[in-house]
Design an enzyme around this catalytic site. Sequence first.
Site, PDB file in Angstrom:
ATOM      1  N   ASP A  92      21.493  39.201 -39.301  1.00 39.36           N
ATOM      2  CA  ASP A  92      22.352  40.167 -38.619  1.00 39.36           C
ATOM      3  C   ASP A  92      22.132  40.146 -37.101  1.00 39.36           C
ATOM      4  O   ASP A  92      21.104  40.616 -36.617  1.00 39.36           O
ATOM      5  CB  ASP A  92      22.043  41.564 -39.178  1.00 39.36           C
ATOM      6  CG  ASP A  92      22.857  42.666 -38.534  1.00 39.36           C
ATOM      7  OD1 ASP A  92      23.882  42.361 -37.893  1.00 39.36           O
ATOM      8  OD2 ASP A  92      22.459  43.840 -38.671  1.00 39.36           O
ATOM      9  N   ASP A 274      28.859  39.864 -33.924  1.00 41.90           N
ATOM     10  CA  ASP A 274      28.006  40.501 -34.917  1.00 41.90           C
ATOM     11  C   ASP A 274      28.172  39.863 -36.294  1.00 41.90           C
ATOM     12  O   ASP A 274      29.161  40.106 -36.990  1.00 41.90           O
ATOM     13  CB  ASP A 274      28.340  41.993 -34.973  1.00 41.90           C
ATOM     14  CG  ASP A 274      27.409  42.780 -35.870  1.00 41.90           C
ATOM     15  OD1 ASP A 274      26.495  42.180 -36.460  1.00 41.90           O
ATOM     16  OD2 ASP A 274      27.598  44.004 -35.984  1.00 41.90           O
TER      17      ASP A 274
END
Length: 382
Positions: A92, A274
């Site tokens: 992430d 992201d």
Amino acid sequence: MRSLVVLLAVLALSQGSGVTRVPLHKGKSIRKALKEHGLLEDFLRTHHHAVGGKYSKSRKVASEPLLNYLDCQYFGKIYIGTPPQAFTVVFDTGSSDLWVPSVYCKSEACQNHHRFDPSKSSTFRDLDEPLSIQYGTGSMEGVLGSDTVTVSSIRDPQQTVGLSTQEPGSVFTHSQFDGILGLAYPSLASEHSVPVFDSMMSKHLVAQDLFSVYMSRNGQGSMLTLGAIDHSYYTGPLHWVPVTVQEYWQFTVDSVTVDGVVVACDGGCQAILDTGTSMLVGPSSDILNIQNAIGATQSRFGMFDINCGSLSSMPTVVFEINGRKYPLPPSAYTSQDDDDFCTSGFQGDDSSEQWILGDVFIREYYSVFDRASNRVGLAKAI
């Protein structure tokens, strides 16, 4: 889930000339699992406003909205401890901590996932520090420890690891991933926690202080490459964009246009790249303009539907970044489920300070995250 984990375990982690590759498996999203269990509608009813800002500034407490992981489908394998214990994680770039479930966790979500057992690792060290990550339905409570973390061929000794003792709600119960490995800047990490890639850099475990991500459209061949840029995953030149704030991988978007007309981000806006968010998220008013421009119609809980038969006639949405155009065709910004039902990959959220360019964007553009020069590289993915 176990069969997928076994599949990951037997994947050969290919190596070559300083390139460290971590295969990413495209699995079932939490949204799909909740739908299969008849829980999706209740979840969306209570959480559709909770996509929001990705962290809080309190030092021991990091904040991550639960909805950001609702559509995550790309997972990879890591190992913690001696001998190694295997975990499936989301890599992430929108957070900075590493955490996995532990044997101390009695929450339902922990019971059907791999749980780290410190007593079975000869290299584990208890740091005697708490960890708390706030979610929309509660918090992930845990403790910080230190142990050897292995990612592909890289063995990182004395890496800080968060071990959950409590996980919120029923959502993680249905996830195909055990935990999260954050790849953002250290300023987003919890106190006393060192992000994994920062640790690798400081110990000179990577050939270059950068990593790159390829997300396959069909689910096969997705790859995280540590310490290198793999030219086989993109065509044409790689264009660099300077990071504006060293927290997320944040940069300036000049505008968003459809058919040459600015429909969003007029005058420029800030965005983050992201890998931990599937959708492409922006302010509700701007996103509504985009939905109207592409012909999407609003359904329940903030979602927008698209007529699957109209894809060939729908417009391209163009993001201009650092003076260059990055088009997203209809095939990129729509998703189609097993029932031939199509939805828009754009999502409105007024609580986020930045646009979030998630997997919808990254599938189209091979992405390089360069810590040495604090910049992001983008090129057309194969």
